[in-house]
Motif scaffolding. Structure first.
Motif, PDB file in Angstrom:
ATOM      1  N   ASP A   1       0.471  -1.206  -0.078  1.00 16.48           N
ATOM      2  CA  ASP A   1       0.049  -0.011  -0.019  1.00 16.48           C
ATOM      3  C   ASP A   1       0.817   1.268  -0.039  1.00 16.48           C
ATOM      4  OD1 ASP A   1       0.913  -0.305   2.462  1.00 16.48           O
ATOM      5  OD2 ASP A   1      -0.919  -0.440   3.522  1.00 16.48           O
ATOM      6  N   GLY A   2       2.173   1.108  -0.191  1.00 18.76           N
ATOM      7  CA  GLY A   2       2.770   2.300  -0.724  1.00 18.76           C
ATOM      8  C   GLY A   2       3.619   3.076   0.672  1.00 18.76           C
ATOM      9  N   ARG A   3       3.957   2.162   1.647  1.00 21.77           N
ATOM     10  CA  ARG A   3       4.427   2.789   2.722  1.00 21.77           C
ATOM     11  C   ARG A   3       5.737   1.961   3.070  1.00 21.77           C
ATOM     12  NH1 ARG A   3       0.354   1.480   7.500  1.00 21.77           N
ATOM     13  NH2 ARG A   3       0.236  -0.249   6.277  1.00 21.77           N
ATOM     14  N   VAL A   4       6.718   2.742   3.703  1.00 18.88           N
ATOM     15  CA  VAL A   4       7.871   2.019   4.383  1.00 18.88           C
ATOM     16  C   VAL A   4       7.533   2.126   5.967  1.00 18.88           C
ATOM     17  CG1 VAL A   4      10.262   2.234   4.576  1.00 18.88           C
ATOM     18  CG2 VAL A   4       9.212   2.714   2.360  1.00 18.88           C
ATOM     19  N   LEU A   5       7.364   1.108   6.524  1.00 16.71           N
ATOM     20  CA  LEU A   5       7.261   0.989   7.860  1.00 16.71           C
ATOM     21  C   LEU A   5       8.831   0.736   8.637  1.00 16.71           C
ATOM     22  CD1 LEU A   5       4.088  -1.235   7.938  1.00 16.71           C
ATOM     23  CD2 LEU A   5       4.293   1.193   7.844  1.00 16.71           C
ATOM     24  N   PHE A   6       8.524   1.316   9.776  1.00 15.75           N
ATOM     25  CA  PHE A   6       9.891   1.216  10.844  1.00 15.75           C
ATOM     26  C   PHE A   6       9.538   0.438  11.920  1.00 15.75           C
ATOM     27  CE2 PHE A   6      10.440   4.908   7.986  1.00 15.75           C
ATOM     28  CZ  PHE A   6      11.818   4.633   7.542  1.00 15.75           C
TER      29      PHE A   6
ATOM     30  N   ALA B   1       6.834  -6.625  17.023  1.00 18.49           N
ATOM     31  CA  ALA B   1       7.701  -5.805  17.341  1.00 18.49           C
ATOM     32  C   ALA B   1       7.102  -4.512  17.399  1.00 18.49           C
ATOM     33  CB  ALA B   1       8.699  -5.766  15.845  1.00 18.49           C
ATOM     34  N   LYS B   2       7.746  -3.273  17.774  1.00 19.10           N
ATOM     35  CA  LYS B   2       6.964  -2.034  17.775  1.00 19.10           C
ATOM     36  C   LYS B   2       7.092  -1.363  16.584  1.00 19.10           C
ATOM     37  CE  LYS B   2       7.376   2.082  20.871  1.00 19.10           C
ATOM     38  NZ  LYS B   2       8.044   2.810  21.596  1.00 19.10           N
ATOM     39  N   LEU B   3       6.053  -0.622  16.197  1.00 17.96           N
ATOM     40  CA  LEU B   3       5.936  -0.038  14.980  1.00 17.96           C
ATOM     41  C   LEU B   3       6.255   1.444  15.531  1.00 17.96           C
ATOM     42  CD1 LEU B   3       5.120   0.803  12.061  1.00 17.96           C
ATOM     43  CD2 LEU B   3       2.821   1.133  12.658  1.00 17.96           C
ATOM     44  N   VAL B   4       7.353   1.888  14.616  1.00 24.41           N
ATOM     45  CA  VAL B   4       7.695   3.281  15.096  1.00 24.41           C
ATOM     46  C   VAL B   4       7.393   4.459  14.437  1.00 24.41           C
ATOM     47  CG1 VAL B   4      10.051   4.550  15.384  1.00 24.41           C
ATOM     48  CG2 VAL B   4       9.775   2.272  16.274  1.00 24.41           C
ATOM     49  N   ALA B   5       7.329   4.022  13.160  1.00 22.90           N
ATOM     50  CA  ALA B   5       6.929   5.172  12.120  1.00 22.90           C
ATOM     51  C   ALA B   5       6.674   4.685  10.953  1.00 22.90           C
ATOM     52  CB  ALA B   5       7.857   6.410  12.329  1.00 22.90           C
ATOM     53  N   GLN B   6       6.024   5.671   9.894  1.00 22.33           N
ATOM     54  CA  GLN B   6       5.925   5.110   8.472  1.00 22.33           C
ATOM     55  C   GLN B   6       6.373   6.302   7.672  1.00 22.33           C
ATOM     56  OE1 GLN B   6       1.739   4.440   8.304  1.00 22.33           O
ATOM     57  NE2 GLN B   6       1.422   6.459   7.118  1.00 22.33           N
ATOM     58  N   LEU B   7       6.962   5.824   6.336  1.00 23.35           N
ATOM     59  CA  LEU B   7       7.340   7.034   5.389  1.00 23.35           C
ATOM     60  C   LEU B   7       6.319   6.713   4.181  1.00 23.35           C
ATOM     61  CD1 LEU B   7      10.695   8.358   4.396  1.00 23.35           C
ATOM     62  CD2 LEU B   7       8.995   7.266   2.654  1.00 23.35           C
ATOM     63  N   GLY B   8       5.831   7.474   3.666  1.00 26.70           N
ATOM     64  CA  GLY B   8       4.759   7.438   2.522  1.00 26.70           C
ATOM     65  C   GLY B   8       3.510   7.090   2.801  1.00 26.70           C
TER      66      GLY B   8
ATOM     67  N   ALA C   1       9.674   9.409  17.322  1.00 27.25           N
ATOM     68  CA  ALA C   1       8.355   8.920  16.555  1.00 27.25           C
ATOM     69  C   ALA C   1       7.962   7.946  17.404  1.00 27.25           C
ATOM     70  CB  ALA C   1       8.599   8.162  15.101  1.00 27.25           C
ATOM     71  N   GLU C   2       6.499   7.777  17.204  1.00 27.02           N
ATOM     72  CA  GLU C   2       5.844   6.921  18.165  1.00 27.02           C
ATOM     73  C   GLU C   2       4.455   6.316  17.287  1.00 27.02           C
ATOM     74  OE1 GLU C   2       4.914   4.099  21.096  1.00 27.02           O
ATOM     75  OE2 GLU C   2       6.462   5.787  20.983  1.00 27.02           O
TER      76      GLU C   2
ATOM     77  N   LYS D   1       2.236   5.128  14.254  1.00 27.96           N
ATOM     78  CA  LYS D   1       2.222   5.420  12.783  1.00 27.96           C
ATOM     79  C   LYS D   1       2.429   6.735  12.454  1.00 27.96           C
ATOM     80  CE  LYS D   1      -1.141   1.832  11.500  1.00 27.96           C
ATOM     81  NZ  LYS D   1      -2.304   1.669  11.039  1.00 27.96           N
ATOM     82  N   LYS D   2       3.255   7.689  13.201  1.00 30.08           N
ATOM     83  CA  LYS D   2       3.574   8.881  12.856  1.00 30.08           C
ATOM     84  C   LYS D   2       4.355   9.136  11.573  1.00 30.08           C
ATOM     85  CE  LYS D   2       6.687  12.724  14.229  1.00 30.08           C
ATOM     86  NZ  LYS D   2       7.757  13.060  15.335  1.00 30.08           N
ATOM     87  N   GLN D   3       3.943   9.965  10.771  1.00 31.83           N
ATOM     88  CA  GLN D   3       4.450  10.123   9.468  1.00 31.83           C
ATOM     89  C   GLN D   3       5.775  10.919   9.482  1.00 31.83           C
ATOM     90  OE1 GLN D   3       2.815   9.010   6.799  1.00 31.83           O
ATOM     91  NE2 GLN D   3       4.404   9.504   5.348  1.00 31.83           N
ATOM     92  N   VAL D   4       6.720  10.273   8.845  1.00 30.18           N
ATOM     93  CA  VAL D   4       8.136  10.803   8.891  1.00 30.18           C
ATOM     94  C   VAL D   4       8.718  10.753   7.471  1.00 30.18           C
ATOM     95  CG1 VAL D   4       8.746   9.981  11.199  1.00 30.18           C
ATOM     96  CG2 VAL D   4       9.274   8.508   9.140  1.00 30.18           C
ATOM     97  N   GLY D   5       9.641  11.762   7.258  1.00 28.96           N
ATOM     98  CA  GLY D   5      10.171  12.070   6.235  1.00 28.96           C
ATOM     99  C   GLY D   5       9.755  13.200   5.139  1.00 28.96           C
ATOM    100  N   THR D   6      10.499  14.054   4.187  1.00 25.49           N
ATOM    101  CA  THR D   6      10.069  15.102   3.376  1.00 25.49           C
ATOM    102  C   THR D   6      10.249  14.558   2.052  1.00 25.49           C
ATOM    103  OG1 THR D   6      10.569  16.662   5.370  1.00 25.49           O
ATOM    104  CG2 THR D   6      10.306  17.410   2.907  1.00 25.49           C
TER     105      THR D   6
END
Length: 513
Positions: free
Chosen positions: A367-372, A397-404, A455-456, A458-463
């Motif tokens: 679905d177009g995401r990179v999950l951390f 595992a703990k989901l920290v953030a997502q990009l995209g 991040a914590e 599903k916080k969106q990260v990255g520009t």
């Protein structure tokens, strides 16, 4: 002077053509166009960068449509006159090359470490491409940004009506083709500059010496017994699924893990002897926990090594819709996706600092995401109960953030991604992230380490810095931050010939790599 060609190697190497210049074609690519590009592995991409200079990234992308794309992405520092609180860097793309590299879909790419710096000579990076046509093509490419003269020519071409600037590099060369496999090439890797490893659906992992491109050894994985009736594209008509899906070489270069088609296990290999070191079954409980026991094949599709954390070293195995992390004792530590029931495409460990102890597992999805995810013991969470009343076999595992994702306007699957680590002048680490989607778009993001640390969930990260539309269905991506060009160095034919001879002489003693 003699040029290094792949046909100089032993029998497995064929179709070696004389070294050729890389051509950049803006119109529809033609099969006979000779070109080449360069790229590096992730550890090559940690070149220091400053906020006052332009950073150039070389991106290489393969596609289902047989096309190999080479693109440079120039990231200029934000203007000091910008009125915004967080000015965005200016990004420009240019075509380095564009041609039909194989006769069928390109499946994988690999980049070598750069050649050692020599005064008066440019540094090189080797690129290998693998496809379903059983071939591995190899190239020698410049690690430096295009010269000033090339940029001037690109500006003229752009102003003359070309859709994009074209930045050719006369140092880029096609070396030839390796014919070490009898089926689809599934993965490529340069553990060192002197060795190239390639896996295939013919159930072998070939070890090639890059000095003369000779086949040193072929590690043969057993063909699994046929159980039930194969379905889909897992096997040829009347045959069972077979072949190596993925492999990962330990940083010590002495151990390798592989996962294959039709096998619910992973295999350990001793790279010193080339012999099997053990077979580790995934286990019915683990496969049931991640949904592979009911609807999946139960085979590992991707395997990567992780850093050494407080619990020791670990590695991750990706399945169709989940990822399982194992310790060096081969016991499963946790599952990654948890409630994120979407298809997994690519996984990679991202180091948060210079040390090996802190890292996150990045996973690209349908679905177009990179999950951390954090796989540290203190961040794992237990599910209270399964639907059938039994306790969960594996913690999450703990989901920290997502990009995209939809929030960033990305909905097409991310087939591959690359993290290019950079340490700024202030000592803070950040990454340029290159993602390739099946909609044909290459996107370049900037991701700050401090954003990941804070991040914590599903916080969106990255520009998002910029996007490039290849108009082809992307299957694999490689990228690296180009090394600053030494003053007074210009590309030339003679320079390339001298470098090849010097490099051959330097690598002649690399048999111990």
């Amino acid at each position: 002077m003699a040029k290094r060609k792949v046909q100089h190697a032993t029998e497995p190497v064929a179709n070696g053509a004389p070294a050729k210049k890389a051509k950049a074609e803006q119109p529809a690519p033609k099969p006979k166009t000779a070109s080449s590009s360069t790229s590096q592995q992730q550890h090559v991409s940690t070149s220091p960068s400053t906020s006052t200079t332009t950073t150039t990234i070389q991106i290489i992308a393969g596609s289902y449509d047989r096309i190999l794309h080479g693109i440079t992405c120039a990231i200029e520092p934000p203007s000091s006159s910008s009125k915004t609180s967080t000015p965005k860097p200016a990004v420009s793309f240019a075509d380095t090359f564009l041609f039909t590299a194989h006769t069928s879909a390109i499946r994988c790419l690999a980049l070598s470490p750069p050649s050692a710096p020599v005064p008066g000579q440019s540094q090189k990076v080797m690129l290998a491409t693998g496809a379903t046509d059983e071939r591995v093509n190899v190239y020698n490419l410049s690690a430096h940004p295009p010269s000033a003269s090339s940029r001037s020519a690109a500006a003229l071409l752009s102003s003359a009506g070309a859709p994009r600037p074209i930045l050719e590099n006369s140092s880029n060369r096609e070396l030839g083709t390796l014919l070490h496999h009898a089926s689809t090439v599934t993965q490529l890797a340069f553990p060192t500059r002197g060795k190239l490893l390639s896996s295939s659906e013919d159930s072998t992992v070939a070890v090639t010496r890059t000095r003369d491109w000779s086949l040193l050894s072929s590690i043969k994985s057993p063909v699994p017994k046929l159980v039930g009736r194969p379905s889909g594209d897992t096997a040829a008509h009347g045959a069972g699924p077979r072949g190596v899906n993925s492999f990962a070489v330990h940083p010590s270069l002495k151990l390798m893990i592989s996962v294959g088609k039709g096998e619910r296990c992973m295999r350990l290999w001793n790279l010193v002897t080339g012999k099997k070191a053990g077979v580790l079954n995934f286990g019915r409980e683990v496969l049931d926990a991640i949904g592979e026991g009911r609807v999946g094949m139960g085979e590992g599709r991707r395997v990567v090594w992780g850093g050494a954390g407080e619990e020791g070293e670990e590695f991750a195995v990706a399945f169709d819709r989940d990822v399982v992390v194992f310790g060096m004792d081969s016991r499963p530590r946790c599952r990654v996706m948890g409630g994120e029931r979407t298809k997994v495409h690519e996984i990679e460990y991202v180091k948060l600092g210079q040390g090996e102890e802190e890292s996150l597992l990045a996973v690209s999805t349908e679905d177009g995401r990179v999950l951390f995810f954090s796989t540290r013991k203190g961040d794992l969470t237990e599910e209270e109960e399964e639907k059938d009343g039994k306790k969960a076999v594996l913690p999450n595992a703990k989901l920290v953030a997502q990009l995209g994702g939809k929030e960033a306007g990305v909905t097409s699957r991310i087939k591959d991604f690359k993290f290019l680590a950079v340490d700024g002048q202030d000592g803070e680490r950040f990454w340029y992230v290159v993602t390739g989607s099946s909609d044909g778009k290459l996107r370049v993001w900037k991701l700050e380490a401090k954003d990941l640390a804070a991040a914590e969930g599903k916080k969106q990260v990255g520009t998002l810095l910029g996007a490039y539309d290849t108009q082809n269905r992307i299957t694999c991506v490689e990228a690296f931050v180009m090394i600053a060009r030494p003053e007074g160095l210009e590309d030339s034919e003679d320079e390339f010939e001298d470098e090849v001879e010097a490099e051959d002489a330097a690598e002649s003693g690399d048999e111990s790599d």
